[in-house]
Design a protein around this motif. Structure first.
Motif, PDB file in Angstrom:
ATOM      1  N   HIS A 138       0.820  -1.210   0.000  1.00  0.00           N
ATOM      2  CA  HIS A 138       0.000   0.000   0.000  1.00  0.00           C
ATOM      3  C   HIS A 138       0.854   1.260   0.000  1.00  0.00           C
ATOM      4  O   HIS A 138       0.434   2.319   0.447  1.00  0.00           O
ATOM      5  N   CYS A 158      -7.680   2.073  -4.366  1.00  0.00           N
ATOM      6  CA  CYS A 158      -7.211   0.784  -3.825  1.00  0.00           C
ATOM      7  C   CYS A 158      -8.227   0.255  -2.807  1.00  0.00           C
ATOM      8  O   CYS A 158      -9.006   1.032  -2.255  1.00  0.00           O
ATOM      9  N   CYS A 209      -7.740  -0.409   0.101  1.00  0.00           N
ATOM     10  CA  CYS A 209      -7.467   0.161   1.432  1.00  0.00           C
ATOM     11  C   CYS A 209      -8.122   1.519   1.607  1.00  0.00           C
ATOM     12  O   CYS A 209      -8.145   2.054   2.713  1.00  0.00           O
ATOM     13  N   CYS A 268      -2.055   2.943  -4.821  1.00  0.00           N
ATOM     14  CA  CYS A 268      -1.152   2.002  -4.137  1.00  0.00           C
ATOM     15  C   CYS A 268      -0.559   1.006  -5.137  1.00  0.00           C
ATOM     16  O   CYS A 268      -1.188   0.683  -6.155  1.00  0.00           O
TER      17      CYS A 268
END
Ligand SMILES: [Zn+2]
Length: 415
Positions: A250, A260, A262, A267
């Motif tokens: 990440h 992403c 996340c 990332c």
């Protein structure tokens, strides 16, 4: 009689000295008495007496003669490989591995389970316990012969309490807050130790000849996720528990890039994960790009990792373009990591690096070129791991032996 399993807890002065000597023989063996005296500062008579004791209880053996430094050739000592055995276990999102090893970490027997939607925690623990049971039977061993079981697995973990917390992307359900250590030690009737699989893999690789002479080694294990571990100044650096591992996946490589999983944008993971590669291939197919994948799959969504590797290895034009692009982003991320840590060696392991030469080549060339721009006179060695799929499980076994040894440079204290 003192056995290896007793090398823990409160020890008498003599037991401490035996443990120190044994630990040094593990680290340096084959090793001569004069070197052991040099390392420990023991008096010669004391060292001789303790060596005789270790020989007597069968923890070490004489292993021929070393180089003479003028006088007689010195007797060399090394550990007795079959004084005990260890079990090494690796639970990842793609497979579970169980290994029976001797104290030289030679794999005597192995069992493998492919992870899918049916491999629940209970199923996996049963598989591990029946595998260990069969291995002990086959070699005529009992629990007394086994020093313990080490497990390397996916984070985040609560290592202190032996719990797998909430791993993402496991193919089966039920892994949240799973007390793996207590279940395994109860089923196996063995002391069980837990750590991140990326850490145990690095412990194992670091014992290999080309790597152990270096002080700073970074290991990137790339499968469904990207897991990073590092040895700095000869010591394993451990991530913060409950947050997961130190990650490289990440790291942001494009400020306004792709969304992403996340929550951030741009990332490495958003470009170079197996699922990102698969999505890019599907979108290429939808745009009409020619590809061998069309001959293999009527529905490209059924394409799996093995298909992608095969197509990449056959230099399919679409898959080559997508894999090169993914590897470029991963290489830029790796160069960022290298510029922060500046290790001597970066080991690249896991299915993505092991099974796809193109991916490995582009990542290592991209990262190496960027590092050379920054530091033209200092080369970082980029290389593949030497132990393949067994690395995490071998290192998990190593963690068990380390648990019984005196603290020295390449180990950490396990709870
Ligand atoms: Zn991310």
């Amino acid at each position: 009689m003192i056995m290896l399993k007793q090398f823990t807890g409160a020890l008498s002065q003599k037991e401490k000295s035996l443990k120190e000597l044994y630990s040094l023989i593990v680290e340096h063996g084959p090793v001569s008495k004069s070197d052991l005296i040099k390392y420990t500062g023991m008096r010669q008579t004391t060292c001789s007496r303790l060596i005789d004791e270790l020989l007597g209880i069968g923890l070490i053996v004489e292993s021929g003669y070393g180089e003479s430094s003028g006088g007689r050739k010195p007797v060399m000592y090394e550990i007795k490989d079959d004084a005990n055995y260890v079990i090494g276990i690796d639970i990842s999102r793609t497979y579970t591995k169980v290994l029976l090893m001797n104290l030289a970490f030679v794999v005597l027997e192995e069992a493998r389970l492919t992870m899918n939607e049916t491999t629940t925690p209970a199923f996996t623990v049963d598989f591990i316990s029946s595998s260990v049971h069969n291995m002990l039977n086959k070699f005529g061993l009992t629990q007394d012969d086994i020093l313990g079981a080490g497990l390397g697995t996916i984070g985040p973990l609560d290592r202190e309490n032996g719990i797998i917390l909430n791993p993402i992307n496991f193919p089966s359900k039920g892994w949240e807050n799973f007390p793996i250590n207590s279940l395994l030690s109860e089923k196996l009737r063995l002391n069980t130790l837990l750590d991140y699989g990326a850490n145990t893999a690095l412990l194992a690789e670091y014992q290999q000849e080309p790597f152990k002479k270096h002080k700073n080694v970074v290991h990137v294990l790339k499968g469904i996720g990207t897991r990073t571990s590092m040895i700095m100044d000869g010591r394993l650096i451990r991530g913060t528990d409950k947050l997961g591992m130190l990650g490289q996946g990440h790291m942001v490589v494009d400020l306004y890039g792709r969304k992403c999983i996340c929550g951030n944008n741009g990332c490495v993971h958003a470009y170079s994960s197996i699922s990102a590669i698969k999505e890019d291939i599907i979108s290429g197919l939808e745009q009409g790009a020619p590809s061998i994948i069309r001959d293999w799959k009527s529905d490209p969504k059924e394409m799996d990792f093995d298909d992608i590797c095969r197509a990449a290895n056959e230099r399919d034009s679409l898959v080559t373009r997508v894999v090169k692009n993914a590897a470029y982003y991963a290489g830029v991320g790796l160069a960022n990591l290298a510029n922060v840590l500046f290790p001597d060696v970066i080991i690249l392991s896991g299915p993505t690096y092991t099974n796809m030469d193109l991916f490995y080549d582009v990542v290592s060339e991209t990262a190496a070129a960027r590092c050379r721009n920054m530091y033209p006179n200092q080369e970082i060695i980029f290389t593949r791991g030497l132990l393949g799929e067994n690395a995490s499980a071998i290192g998990a076994g190593r963690m068990v032996l380390d648990h019984y040894l005196t603290d020295h440079t390449t180990r950490v204290d396990y709870v």
